[in-house]
Scaffold this active site. Sequence first.
Site, PDB file in Angstrom:
ATOM      1  N   GLY A  52       0.915  -1.192  -0.042  1.00 57.92           N
ATOM      2  CA  GLY A  52       0.165  -0.024   0.006  1.00 57.92           C
ATOM      3  C   GLY A  52       0.912   1.520  -0.008  1.00 57.92           C
ATOM      4  O   GLY A  52       2.058   1.326  -0.396  1.00 57.92           O
ATOM      5  N   SER A  53       0.233   2.461   0.525  1.00 51.16           N
ATOM      6  CA  SER A  53       0.891   3.799   0.201  1.00 51.16           C
ATOM      7  C   SER A  53       2.106   3.643   1.401  1.00 51.16           C
ATOM      8  O   SER A  53       3.209   4.496   0.916  1.00 51.16           O
ATOM      9  CB  SER A  53       0.072   4.762   0.680  1.00 51.16           C
ATOM     10  N   THR A  54       1.970   2.997   2.450  1.00 50.87           N
ATOM     11  CA  THR A  54       3.273   2.914   3.260  1.00 50.87           C
ATOM     12  C   THR A  54       4.477   2.392   2.507  1.00 50.87           C
ATOM     13  O   THR A  54       5.520   2.624   3.054  1.00 50.87           O
ATOM     14  CB  THR A  54       2.902   1.983   4.479  1.00 50.87           C
ATOM     15  N   LYS A  60       5.808   3.442   0.140  1.00 49.21           N
ATOM     16  CA  LYS A  60       6.479   4.613  -0.490  1.00 49.21           C
ATOM     17  C   LYS A  60       7.592   5.137   0.492  1.00 49.21           C
ATOM     18  O   LYS A  60       8.615   5.867  -0.315  1.00 49.21           O
ATOM     19  CB  LYS A  60       5.590   5.893  -0.747  1.00 49.21           C
TER      20      LYS A  60
END
Length: 215
Positions: free
Chosen positions: A206-208, A210
């Site tokens: 997910g975005s984590t 990044k």
Amino acid sequence: YQPVKIADDVPVDVARMIQENPRDLPGVEVQLETHRQYTEGQLFGQIVGYMGGITPEQYTQLKSQGYTADDIIGQAGLEQYYEQQLRGQYGASTVAVDGAGRPLPGAVASATPEVPGESIQLSIDTHEQQIAMQALQWGLQQAHVTKGVIIVENPQTGAILAMVSLPTYDDQLFANGISDQNYQKLMSDPGQPLINKAISEQYAPGSTFKLVTGT
């Protein structure tokens, strides 16, 4: 001789009758067994796991390590993962018996004491676990979905303070000897309550993620 279990959870009056009539029932005896008590219901269901009767396949693999065909062993969760450390070792004794096979009091030739199993203490905090479960239940209701996971970790130490996967199950169902009806209900549940989705599923990053690429 290796005793063979013929009944579980016999009524008290039956057990007393057997104990009071040993001469009429040679070779038949009553033995006490311990059972796990999972006091928190579903709160730690998938984490702790449950105990169950050893299967023929497991017995074939484990009999060289002192397991017997009637053993109760860890079948899921931490009960299974730490089975070797938690179980301990059986004791043994060599005794003299009379013509009916009854041990003669005091006639013990040799004895090997049993070795108690080790203890385990988790980093999971009961209060944090309760809050996490309540939060996940609320989130699932708001999102109108049936499955979800929450993991709470101490970033300084890596210790897991809470781990909730829903839907889940009550370990005590297995500790008491789960019925076929209840087991089939768990197996057929589309939410797969027997699977700890925090550690036994695969998810797209997910975005984590990044943070990793950015670093």
